[in-house]
Structures are given as C-alpha cells and as structure tokens.
Scaffold this active site. Structure first.
Site, mmCIF file in Angstrom:
data_model
loop_
_atom_site.group_PDB
_atom_site.id
_atom_site.type_symbol
_atom_site.label_atom_id
_atom_site.label_comp_id
_atom_site.label_asym_id
_atom_site.label_seq_id
_atom_site.Cartn_x
_atom_site.Cartn_y
_atom_site.Cartn_z
ATOM 1 C CB ALA A 18 -0.943 -0.005 1.202
ATOM 2 N NE ARG A 111 2.545 -10.684 0.760
ATOM 3 C CZ ARG A 111 1.379 -10.041 0.761
ATOM 4 N NH1 ARG A 111 0.292 -10.653 0.323
ATOM 5 N NH2 ARG A 111 1.300 -8.806 1.198
ATOM 6 C CE1 TYR A 218 -0.201 -18.267 -6.340
ATOM 7 C CE2 TYR A 218 -2.208 -18.974 -5.235
ATOM 8 C CZ TYR A 218 -1.123 -18.119 -5.327
ATOM 9 O OH TYR A 218 -0.959 -17.124 -4.395
ATOM 10 C CG ASP A 295 -3.636 -4.949 4.943
ATOM 11 O OD1 ASP A 295 -4.635 -4.986 4.200
ATOM 12 O OD2 ASP A 295 -2.774 -5.847 4.967
#
Length: 418
Positions: A18, A111, A218, A295
């Site tokens: 963010a 990530r 995945y 968040d």
C-alpha cells in the site's frame, strides 16, 4: 529535543504494498514524496498472491503490468474442489472472455516479486525512501502533518499517508479498535516444480474446500515454483496462541481430506504460521492532514484474494482525488488536500467495507460441514463457467484503473459521479 527531518509534499508511512503504491501514485501526479519504513531495508515476506483484473488494471495504468507478467503466471482457470471427495465444484476460465470483459489479466505472482516491481517503480519515479524510521505519532499543525519518530526526528508534510498495516500505529487517531481474530491460521510454502511434480493443475489456481480447512495451489515464477497455502481452524489460536510448537494441528485439520491434499502439506514451511486477522470496517480514515490506506484502513481476510488488490485501488483513487484539487494546471495547491483526502475516504470506505464483510462470509462458506457442505456444493455446481454475476461487482471496469472508465473521478464534495 527533536531534530528537523525532511519537509516534503507527501510523507508515506509504511513500505509495504500500500505504501509503495500510494507513493508511486502521488509521485506520478507531481508530488515530492518521502516514504519512511521501520525495517532496515525494503522487502516483503510470504509466498504467492493473486492479482485480479481490478488490480492489474492499475498496474497497467502505471506502466508496470508488463514487468509483473515477466515474472508472474497467468493461470488458465480458477478451480474449486471438495477436499474430502476431490469432486470439482465449479471453475472460472481466466483468459478469453474473462480477460476481455475485465480489461486486464488475472495474474499470480510471488509477494516479493510484486513488491520489487512497485519498489523499482518508486525508485525510477524519484520517491525518496528512508529506512529505520519508527513513527510514534502524527499531529496536524497549521495545516501540515507533523510526524514524530522514536529517534526524535520530526518529518513535516502537506499530507501524511498512513500505510503501516494491520497493526497500524496511526489507526488509533481515527478508531479505538483492535484486530479481530478469525480463529484460522495459514501455513505457506513454495517448492521447485520438478519432473516428479504432478502435472495436473499446474496451469490453474486450485482451491480445495474442506470442513474447517482449505488448501490452495498454483504455479509461480513462470512455472518454476509451486505455491501452496493451507488454512485451517486452530484450537491453539482460538485460545490466544499465535505461534504453535508442532504440526499436529496441521495434520489433524486435513485428516479427512483426499491423499492429494494431504500430500501437498509436505510443501509447506512449518517454521512459522500466519494467524489470520481483520478489523471491523470503519467509515472515517482521516485525522487532520493524515489519511489511512491499505491494511491500516481496511484489513481483510484473504478469501477473496483482495488485500493487495484493494491497496492498489486505494492508490489509484487517491491519485485521481488529488489530481483536480491539489495538482492543478496552475501548480500545486496544498490547501486542496483537505478536500482530496475526504473525497478519497468517501469514495473508498463503502467499497472496501463490502469487500471486508464479503471475505468473512465467503470464508465461512468454504469451511462448512454436514448439511451446510452439501448445500454449498450444490450451489457451486449449479454455476457454469463464465457466469459473471458473482464477479462483476469486484472486478468490473467501473472500479479503479479500468481502461474504459479509469478510476472514478472524485470531486471536492466527496461524491462519486454515477
């Protein structure tokens, strides 16, 4: 005694997804942006994450989508199966009509790779980055945000963006609340894909739904890695224990699942587990010249795979909210920040609250047993591929970054045009 730190147009607190997205968005508008991070270096932990079209449209808008595609994977399908029987319940094709409808691809990416893409974007754009900064408080003085740090250095900015995560230091300025425990924990792991790796499902995101548990798999990094996430209801976490010394809870949670699911547990790193929290939605994210995003404003459970996606949406809307009020044709108007951050707050609070609440309900539906499981499976099996009625509210191009609609233009009144 305090020392004077940098004076800047925008100060962003927090160097996660963010914070980087917000810093990049406002730098693209022309702001001088300083980003401070408590860690000694920038980085991200964890494993894979899913980037739905509402997020990849924002990456496309900033010219970063191709970089994400170079290291990520575009899965062919999202597949749900019953973890006890292995029966397929429903699937969604993620290419063709899906990508055309939503104007951008569905991408799975590590990530750390997405974090690096955003960090490099900030570096190239000229965002100033400072590590080892522990922010203690923010106050608004004479229309500017003053950030006080543990080291005694004050930073001053026209606006402060609080992007310091679930356990935000700045959220108490707007809400007297605490993170909410879900009673569920996650173990994550990535392992190399080898010749011995079962070839089935290596092109898909596969979710196995079981009583009080689920498992997701995945591929990552162009098919070099297999990402596995196991989430289950934890008796020790329910009793307040965030970490746990053994793997007996993990093994017990999946004892009734098919062998393929049980075998996948070997892919997990069991040295650390991730307790799952969110917070109740709040309407107000603004205190003076400080505004929350990501968040710190709207932490959510992971069942919709929207945590990072909503952070990117935040940044895109804040970029547009400030474009007409702060960054004008006549130059920068610092007084416009009051209208811009209020408009941003109004434009985002209702949508993110819906995502937070829906994620809770969606997770509950995944973990039911008995008659609830039977009804859930019947409902899932009644859905046909490319039935978009459950996706449009979340992925449609009217949400931020859409190529046809771009981000909704928020105005000084704080209203979003129809």
């Amino acid at each position: 005694m305090t020392e004077s730190g940098a004076a800047t147009d925008v100060l962003v607190v927090g160097g996660g997804m963010a914070g980087l997205a917000g810093a990049l968005a406002l730098r693209e508008n022309g702001a001088n942006v300083t980003l401070v991070e408590r860690a000694p270096e920038f980085g991200e932990v964890g494993a894979g994450l899913q980037m739905a079209p509402n997020a990849t449209r924002v990456l496309k808008r900033w010219g970063l989508l191709e970089k994400a595609l170079e290291i990520g994977v575009q899965p062919k399908h999202l597949v749900f199966r019953d973890a006890v029987t292995g029966e397929e319940l429903t699937r969604q094709s993620l290419k063709g009509e899906f990508e055309e409808r939503y104007g951008a691809p569905y991408v799975v990416i590590h990530r750390s790779d997405l974090h690096r893409v955003l960090l490099e974007g900030c570096q190239e754009a000229g965002v100033k980055r400072v590590n080892d900064v522990m922010v203690e408080s923010v106050e608004t003085v004479n229309g500017r945000g003053i950030v006080h740090t543990e080291a005694g250095v004050d930073y001053e900015a026209d606006v402060v963006i609080g992007a310091d995560g679930l356990k935000s230091t700045l959220r108490p300025l707007v809400a007297n609340d605490e993170p909410v425990s879900s009673a569920y924990v996650a173990y994550r792991g990535t392992v190399p894909i080898t010749d011995e790796t079962p070839k089935a499902d290596l092109e898909d995101v596969v979710v196995y739904l079981g009583p009080d548990c689920h498992l997701v798999q995945y591929p990552l990094r162009k098919g070099e890695l297999l990402n596995t996430v196991a989430v289950f209801k934890s008796p020790s976490f329910e009793s307040g224990e965030e970490q746990y010394g053994g793997v007996d809870e993990l093994e017990a949670a999946y004892k009734d699942c098919i062998p393929a699911v049980q075998a996948a547990l070997a892919n997990l790193g069991t040295g650390i587990r991730w307790p799952m929290y969110d917070r109740d939605p709040i309407e107000n994210w603004v205190s003076g010249r400080m505004v929350l995003m990501g968040d710190s404003a709207h932490p959510m459970l992971q069942y919709l795979a929207q945590g990072a996606c909503q952070a990117l949406e935040d940044a895109a809307v804040l970029q547009d909210a400030s474009a007409g009020t702060v960054f004008t044709e006549d130059g920068i108007n610092p007084a416009g920040w009051d209208d811009a951050i209020r408009a941003f707050n109004v434009a985002r609070a209702e949508r993110t609250a819906r995502v937070q609440r829906t994620a809770r309900v969606w997770g509950e539906s995944w973990h039911v047993s008995g008659i609830g499981r039977t009804l859930r499976n019947l409902l899932f099996k009644s859905r046909k591929d490319n039935d978009f009625q459950y996706n449009d509210w979340l992925y449609a191009q009217g949400v931020p970054g859409g190529p046809a609609a771009e981000a909704p233009k928020v105005v000084a009144t704080g209203k979003v045009p129809a």
